[in-house]
Design a protein around this motif. Structure first.
Motif, PDB file in Angstrom:
ATOM      1  N   LEU A  17       0.815  -1.212   0.000  1.00  0.00           N
ATOM      2  CA  LEU A  17       0.000   0.000   0.000  1.00  0.00           C
ATOM      3  C   LEU A  17       0.853   1.270   0.000  1.00  0.00           C
ATOM      4  O   LEU A  17       0.521   2.256  -0.660  1.00  0.00           O
ATOM      5  N   ASP A  18       1.955   1.283   0.746  1.00  0.00           N
ATOM      6  CA  ASP A  18       2.838   2.456   0.739  1.00  0.00           C
ATOM      7  C   ASP A  18       3.394   2.707  -0.660  1.00  0.00           C
ATOM      8  O   ASP A  18       3.480   3.854  -1.113  1.00  0.00           O
ATOM      9  N   LEU A  19       3.797   1.640  -1.326  1.00  0.00           N
ATOM     10  CA  LEU A  19       4.288   1.781  -2.696  1.00  0.00           C
ATOM     11  C   LEU A  19       3.189   2.334  -3.594  1.00  0.00           C
ATOM     12  O   LEU A  19       3.426   3.273  -4.371  1.00  0.00           O
ATOM     13  N   TYR A  20       2.004   1.793  -3.476  1.00  0.00           N
ATOM     14  CA  TYR A  20       0.886   2.216  -4.312  1.00  0.00           C
ATOM     15  C   TYR A  20       0.563   3.696  -4.101  1.00  0.00           C
ATOM     16  O   TYR A  20       0.175   4.394  -5.041  1.00  0.00           O
ATOM     17  N   ASN A  21       0.734   4.181  -2.882  1.00  0.00           N
ATOM     18  CA  ASN A  21       0.401   5.573  -2.554  1.00  0.00           C
ATOM     19  C   ASN A  21       1.545   6.554  -2.791  1.00  0.00           C
ATOM     20  O   ASN A  21       1.447   7.728  -2.423  1.00  0.00           O
ATOM     21  N   THR A  22       2.614   6.112  -3.408  1.00  0.00           N
ATOM     22  CA  THR A  22       3.750   6.986  -3.678  1.00  0.00           C
ATOM     23  C   THR A  22       3.338   8.205  -4.516  1.00  0.00           C
ATOM     24  O   THR A  22       2.657   8.071  -5.533  1.00  0.00           O
ATOM     25  N   ASN A  23       3.760   9.359  -4.086  1.00  0.00           N
ATOM     26  CA  ASN A  23       3.521  10.586  -4.848  1.00  0.00           C
ATOM     27  C   ASN A  23       4.588  10.693  -5.939  1.00  0.00           C
ATOM     28  O   ASN A  23       5.754  10.929  -5.660  1.00  0.00           O
ATOM     29  N   MET A  24       4.179  10.530  -7.196  1.00  0.00           N
ATOM     30  CA  MET A  24       5.133  10.575  -8.302  1.00  0.00           C
ATOM     31  C   MET A  24       5.262  11.969  -8.914  1.00  0.00           C
ATOM     32  O   MET A  24       5.918  12.143  -9.940  1.00  0.00           O
ATOM     33  N   HIS A  25       4.617  12.944  -8.284  1.00  0.00           N
ATOM     34  CA  HIS A  25       4.767  14.349  -8.692  1.00  0.00           C
ATOM     35  C   HIS A  25       4.486  14.561 -10.180  1.00  0.00           C
ATOM     36  O   HIS A  25       5.233  15.239 -10.887  1.00  0.00           O
TER      37      HIS A  25
END
Length: 308
Positions: free
Chosen positions: A126-134
């Motif tokens: 889930l943390d990976l999925y929620n990464t802010n890729m800007h």
């Protein structure tokens, strides 16, 4: 460390592709993901399936568990809107090309996490999925490809002539909304149809359309390549590209302990070769799927012989 979006998703949309060749290995991947997720994380898993029997598709559906929903989407390779070019690498299926069409296949999704079938998932996603890729279209783990030359003296002296930076497409966090905005699917098709290198089915096209410098750089724990060697960790290139993630990591063994997605990239896999990194862990989950599963040594390639 990766920043997260202000609004945290509670559900991760995860996508796999598979055909008859990889269907059993994907079962191991999914089993490991279910066993190692946080109890309150929700996974919505879609499998793009090619030539799978009704029984096999039902098997995957039956793997659904608490907070994990699994569905299969049967597709035909003949439907691919990509030229019917010859394939140089027989280990790679044309089904891999469905990666190009994720924005269309999942037209109601803004984001997906794509993962290859020859992987093991040892932590929550889930943390990976929620990464802010800007605002970037794609997040992946950057790698380097050294190009060696040698000086013809005795003894021969090898040296790195140049280094190419790209990313492995086995794990990709894809912002489908941004990909649609920039017409990435059309650009990928064009890049593939004009590519003379047929060894890698999709990786060269992705790296051409979205080069490494324009992608979001994920931590190597999200695509830990099992053919990495202990001496790779000492390379100045390895330390340079992964510097933000190595503050408290002093060896490949320490990095390995932090791996969340393990990727058996290349020809050496735990089901055909002994001595692969994370071999024991893979067989742990494989035996949950089939207690009678045995290794079939199809290859005789030492794990240390493959250059990263």
């Amino acid at each position: 460390q990766n920043e997260k979006n202000l609004v945290q998703n509670k559900t991760a949309k995860i996508v796999f592709t598979t055909d008859k060749t990889y269907q059993d290995y994907l079962k191991v991947t999914i089993k490991s993901a279910i066993e190692n997720k946080n109890a309150d994380s929700i996974y919505d898993i879609s499998i793009l399936s090619v030539d799978l029997s009704t029984e096999e598709m039902q098997y995957f559906k039956n793997m659904s568990a608490k907070n994990v929903t699994i569905s299969t989407i049967p597709l035909e390779v003949s439907s691919l809107k990509v030229g019917n070019f010859p394939i140089a690498n027989k280990r790679v299926s044309r089904a891999d090309l469905f990666k190009f069409f994720m924005p269309e296949i999942f037209e109601d999704c803004d984001r997906i996490l794509y993962i290859d079938s020859d992987t093991l998932i040892l932590g929550d996603l889930l943390d990976l999925y929620n990464t802010n890729m800007h605002g970037k279209c794609l997040g992946a783990v950057i790698k380097y490809v050294p190009k060696y030359s040698w000086i013809k003296i005795i003894p021969r002296i090898w040296y790195v002539k140049s280094v190419k930076y790209d990313y492995n497409c086995g794990v990709m966090l894809m912002d489908l909304k941004q990909m649609r905005k920039y017409h990435i699917t059309e650009k990928l098709i064009k890049a593939k149809n004009t590519d003379n290198n047929r060894i890698l089915m999709t990786q060269d096209a992705f790296n051409t359309v979205i080069p490494a410098k324009k992608s979001y750089h994920l931590s190597p724990v999200y695509n830990f390549i099992t053919r990495w060697r202990d001496r790779d960790f000492k390379s100045k290139y390895f330390k340079t590209i992964y510097a933000p993630y190595l503050d408290d990591v002093n060896s490949m063994a320490e990095l390995q302990k932090q791996a969340i997605i393990v990727h058996y990239a290349g020809i050496v896999k735990p089901w055909n070769t002994k001595g692969v990194r994370f071999e024991t862990q893979w067989w742990k989950y494989a035996k949950m799927i089939n207690p009678n599963w045995e290794v079939k040594p199809e290859l005789a390639v030492p794990n240390d012989s493959i250059i990263f």
